[in-house]
Design a protein around this motif. Structure first.
Motif, PDB file in Angstrom:
ATOM      1  N   ASP A   4     -14.795  39.496  18.080  1.00  0.00           N
ATOM      2  CA  ASP A   4     -13.733  40.499  17.964  1.00  0.00           C
ATOM      3  C   ASP A   4     -12.830  40.534  19.194  1.00  0.00           C
ATOM      4  O   ASP A   4     -11.885  41.296  19.264  1.00  0.00           O
ATOM      5  N   SER A   8      -5.752  37.922  18.881  1.00  0.00           N
ATOM      6  CA  SER A   8      -5.537  38.398  17.518  1.00  0.00           C
ATOM      7  C   SER A   8      -4.065  38.370  17.153  1.00  0.00           C
ATOM      8  O   SER A   8      -3.205  38.693  17.966  1.00  0.00           O
ATOM      9  N   ALA A  10      -3.276  40.068  14.414  1.00  0.00           N
ATOM     10  CA  ALA A  10      -3.198  41.248  13.545  1.00  0.00           C
ATOM     11  C   ALA A  10      -2.097  42.193  14.013  1.00  0.00           C
ATOM     12  O   ALA A  10      -1.667  42.154  15.168  1.00  0.00           O
ATOM     13  N   GLU A 258      -4.326  45.958  24.146  1.00  0.00           N
ATOM     14  CA  GLU A 258      -4.282  45.169  22.908  1.00  0.00           C
ATOM     15  C   GLU A 258      -3.466  43.923  23.175  1.00  0.00           C
ATOM     16  O   GLU A 258      -2.352  44.024  23.707  1.00  0.00           O
ATOM     17  N   ARG A 260      -1.693  40.712  21.285  1.00  0.00           N
ATOM     18  CA  ARG A 260      -1.326  40.147  19.974  1.00  0.00           C
ATOM     19  C   ARG A 260      -0.594  38.823  20.164  1.00  0.00           C
ATOM     20  O   ARG A 260       0.485  38.789  20.757  1.00  0.00           O
TER      21      ARG A 260
END
Ligand SMILES: Cc1cc2nc3c(=O)[nH]c(=O)nc-3n(C[C@H](O)[C@H](O)[C@H](O)COP(=O)(O)OP(=O)(O)OC[C@H]3O[C@@H](n4cnc5c(N)ncnc54)[C@H](O)[C@@H]3O)c2cc1C
Length: 524
Positions: A4, A8, A10, A258, A260
């Motif tokens: 995880d 990413s 997402a 985060e 991305r």
């Protein structure tokens, strides 16, 4: 890294963040890690499929388990302070030799080996007496004192020129490095053409200039090449350059940032207090809100994102070649083992006169007849980048960094010029080898030789380096001028900061502009 935690693509989890970082190069990750640690919500947008920008490791040769530092390869400017404060699981290793320069004297192959035992003797054997070695020691002493005084300032608010001069407290060093073209100091201090060339190369890495260029861009380049961590040593990143980027991404994520990938910022709108960033991703286009935007992309990209006037164009001037060898080639100079010679920086066609000629030719629009370059073997110091099968069979990696090949030379036909220049560059190396370097190249899974070359045009296309400039723009002296803010990262918009190589004191793998932009954002 757990599943995880992998990069990413997402959709970002929130509509709005305290800080949006445009670009997941190593500097963007440093900025994100500092801001997230301070409790801010942070989103990093990276347009490519992986973070790191020019600080990455890849397996460039099909079917071969060798993870090469594809672009940048040695570390000097990354402050230990950043490694410690962010708790990075990343280390560097010293090279046993600083440099080796092959030469032909009196028809005989010889060379200059610098660093470690035998340096004094090597200078004496090449130059005939002890004078050049003593000059080298004096000059190194001068740059070391400058390094000790200047390097700690890089992670502080910008000093004024007068403050920095006072801090240096050495009128001769100030004159030599900050006021007169570096060629003056090189010629005043050294007599031997080869020794002069070795000293000058620090002024020309990633910088297209003559030793006497009145703009002093070569002095700025020289300065950043001799002050790193107050020693000027260039060390090997254990695990390759990608290990640093991975450690930074881990540090940023661990504190809540985060990240991305495959998310490209296409527009920034700001009123100075709130900003909106338009983002394009495989999922479509959306707008993310931010109190602050930190831009890791180049100054050119920053201007385009904001719709501002673009800065002066930049131009890179280097050729980067990656190779995998089945063995190191034997040298014509039998006095040195290739395992020592290639462990440091191996200078080719970098005599002082040769560098001047190559510059003149390239400035006139012709590829250098004898292209200057420097080579180093990562795997001698850190074999961990080779898969076990390769390491046990004695394979080695080789990185070549060519100088004085400005982007303009490749504009008409990048592919043909690249091939011709690569051939000419390898011929200069071959002149000092017992066997051609191409005989030592490993073959990839499809039987092709393991060698790749990147011109400035390639670098612009792959990494969006403006004009292929490895530092995003020409380096600046590390002091305040009329245009700089408190940290050298400020822009015309109060809540937009530059956190990449194009900031004052940016350039190189340092994390410095990332750190400084974070400090500016935190109001320090
Ligand atoms: C061939 C080569 C060799 C080098 N060798 C060395 C060396 O040995 N040692 C050293 O210290 N330095 C070296 N350098 C210089 C050093 O690598 C760079 O100066 C440094 O990596 C710049 O880091 P950065 O994070 O500021 O920018 P970058 O690494 O350029 O990262 C910027 C990131 O922003 C992303 N981006 C751009 N636009 C957008 C957008 N609109 N939206 C989202 N993402 C975007 C890019 O994809 C990229 O990932 C070398 C560079 C090159 C190219």
């Amino acid at each position: 890294m757990s599943a995880d935690e992998t990069p990413s693509a997402a959709t970002p989890a929130h509509d709005s963040y305290d800080a949006v970082v445009v670009g997941g190069g190593h500097n963007g990750l440093v900025a994100a890690a500092y801001l997230a640690r301070a409790g801010q919500s942070v989103l990093v947008l990276e347009r490519l499929g992986a973070t790191g920008g020019a600080a990455v490791s890849t397996r460039p040769f099909d079917g071969i388990d060798a993870r090469l530092s594809r672009y940048s390869y040695l570390v000097s400017l990354l402050p230990q302070k950043i490694v410690q404060e962010l708790g990075l699981g990343f280390a560097v290793r010293k090279r046993t030799v600083s440099s080796y320069t092959p030469a032909v004297r009196g028809g005989r192959s010889t060379g200059l080996l610098v660093g470690g035992e035998g340096t004094r003797e090597s200078f004496a054997a090449l130059t005939g007496d002890g004078r050049e070695y003593e000059a080298w020691q004096r000059f190194q002493g001068m740059t070391r004192r400058v390094a000790e005084r200047v390097f700690p300032t890089l992670t502080e608010p910008l000093p004024s020129r007068e403050d920095l001069r006072a801090r240096l407290d050495d009128a001769d060093a100030w004159r030599a490095l900050f006021e007169e073209p570096i060629g003056v100091a090189v010629e005043e201090n050294f007599a031997d053409d080869l020794v002069r060339g070795v000293v000058l190369t620090d002024a020309l890495i990633g910088t297209f200039a003559d030793a006497h260029d009145p703009s002093l861009i070569q002095n700025r380049c020289f300065l950043y090449h001799v002050i790193g961590n107050s020693t000027g040593d260039w060390d090997v990143p254990v695990g390759g350059m990608g290990a640093l980027t991975d450690a930074l991404a881990d540090a940023a994520r661990a504190t809540g940032a985060e990240i991305r990938v495959l998310h490209e910022a296409t527009r920034i709108e700001t009123d100075g207090t709130r900003a909106e960033v338009t983002v394009r991703s495989p999922g479509g286009e959306r707008v993310v809100g931010a109190r602050r935007v930190l831009v890791n992309a180049s100054p050119q990209a920053l201007a385009a994102l904001l719709g501002d006037e673009p800065p002066a164009p930049a131009e890179g001037a280097q050729l980067k070649v990656n190779m995998l060898l089945t063995r190191l080639p034997k040298l014509r100079d039998r006095s040195v083992d290739p395992h020592r010679a290639f462990a440091g920086t191996f200078h080719i066609a970098e005599g002082y006169g040769q560098l001047a000629t190559a510059y003149r030719e390239a400035a006139a629009g012709r590829p250098p007849t004898a292209p200057p370059s420097e080579i180093y073997c990562h795997s001698l110091t850190d074999p961990s980048i080779l898969g076990p099968g390769l390491a046990s069979r004695g394979y080695q990696t080789l990185t070549l960094f060519g100088l004085h090949t400005p982007a303009r030379l490749f504009a008409a036909d990048n592919g043909t010029t690249r091939d011709a220049l690569l051939g000419a560059t390898l011929a200069e190396l071959d002149a000092h080898l017992e066997e051609p370097i191409t005989d030592c190249l490993a073959l990839d899974g499809d039987g092709r030789p393991c060698i790749e070359a990147k011109t400035p045009v390639d670098l612009e296309r792959e990494l969006r380096l403006p004009g292929g400039h490895i530092f995003h723009r020409d380096l600046s002296f590390p002091y305040a001028t009329g245009e700089t803010g408190r940290w050298g990262v400020e822009t015309a918009h109060a809540n937009v900061l530059l956190c990449g190589a194009g900031a004052v004191r940016g350039g190189g793998v340092s994390g410095v502009p990332g750190h400084n932009a974070a400090m500016a954002a935190l109001g320090r």
